[in-house]
Structure formats: C-alpha cells, structure tokens
Scaffold this motif. Structure first.
Motif, mmCIF file in Angstrom:
data_model
loop_
_atom_site.group_PDB
_atom_site.id
_atom_site.type_symbol
_atom_site.label_atom_id
_atom_site.label_comp_id
_atom_site.label_asym_id
_atom_site.label_seq_id
_atom_site.Cartn_x
_atom_site.Cartn_y
_atom_site.Cartn_z
ATOM 1 N N VAL A 38 0.844 -1.200 0.000
ATOM 2 C CA VAL A 38 0.000 0.000 0.000
ATOM 3 C C VAL A 38 0.880 1.251 0.000
ATOM 4 C CG1 VAL A 38 -1.648 1.332 1.392
ATOM 5 C CG2 VAL A 38 -2.021 -1.107 1.022
ATOM 6 N N LYS A 41 2.381 1.625 -3.491
ATOM 7 C CA LYS A 41 1.361 1.970 -4.481
ATOM 8 C C LYS A 41 0.980 3.443 -4.419
ATOM 9 C CE LYS A 41 -3.328 0.698 -5.916
ATOM 10 N NZ LYS A 41 -4.423 -0.273 -5.678
ATOM 11 N N TYR A 42 0.850 3.986 -3.200
ATOM 12 C CA TYR A 42 0.409 5.371 -3.032
ATOM 13 C C TYR A 42 1.563 6.332 -2.753
ATOM 14 C CZ TYR A 42 -4.224 3.345 -3.034
ATOM 15 O OH TYR A 42 -5.361 2.665 -3.404
ATOM 16 N N ILE A 67 -7.139 3.629 0.232
ATOM 17 C CA ILE A 67 -6.090 3.116 1.129
ATOM 18 C C ILE A 67 -6.729 2.286 2.239
ATOM 19 C CG2 ILE A 67 -4.384 3.785 2.881
ATOM 20 C CD1 ILE A 67 -3.684 6.173 0.985
ATOM 21 N N GLU A 70 -8.122 -1.090 1.072
ATOM 22 C CA GLU A 70 -7.107 -2.138 0.933
ATOM 23 C C GLU A 70 -6.654 -2.653 2.295
ATOM 24 O OE1 GLU A 70 -3.978 -1.488 -1.948
ATOM 25 O OE2 GLU A 70 -5.265 -0.075 -3.027
#
Length: 97
Positions: A38, A41-42, A67, A70
């Motif tokens: 996570v 990804k962000y 977020i 997930e």
C-alpha cells in the motif's frame, strides 16, 4: 487536525497520515507485506513509532477511502491515532513472570 471521518490526521503539508492498528506492536508477515504494498502503491513514507505503530504519511485526501479499503480487506482496522483517543499503552512480555 484530525479527520476522524477519514480515519486520518492532516499534516502541515496538506497530506494525511494513516495509522492502522498493530496491537502491542505485533504484526504478521502477511500484514507487513500489505503495508509495504500500500505504501509503495500510493507513494507513502512509512515510520515505525515509539508507540508501537506503523504510520503511513503523505496520503492525499481523495486516496484515503481506497487506502483504507485495501487495509481493511487485509484485516486491519484503524489505530485511532487521531483526535482525542488512547494512542498507545505499555505492553510487556514479562508481565506476570
């Protein structure tokens, strides 16, 4: 300032921090991997705190629902590290010995 409806704290630069619960600082390898995925990804900055938490910094407001989606799907819940709430408590493996 806390944004409890988003389960996040706003930072000085206008981004948000996300703090999933890690009771007593314990976390499974699978959950640790999810946090890393996570964060990657962000584009979040991660920090292990003295309060036995893993904070994810740099989230944009519009990213917060995704977020948390997930993280919740992986079994996380909010660490309630925003607003006026208990953030950490002492824990020890030697209590009772």
């Amino acid at each position: 300032m806390a944004y409890s409806s988003y389960l996040a704290n706003i930072q000085r630069n206008g981004t948000f921090s996300v703090v999933p619960k890690c009771a007593g600082g314990e976390i499974t390898p699978d959950k640790l991997i999810v946090l890393g995925q996570v964060a990657k990804k962000y584009g979040l900055y991660t920090k292990i705190t003295g309060g036995q938490r893993i904070d994810l910094f740099g989230a944009k407001k519009h990213e917060l629902p995704a977020i948390w989606g997930e993280l919740v799907a992986a079994g996380f819940e909010s660490g309630h590290a925003y607003g006026k709430s208990l953030r950490s408590r002492p824990s020890s493996y030697v209590v009772g010995f």
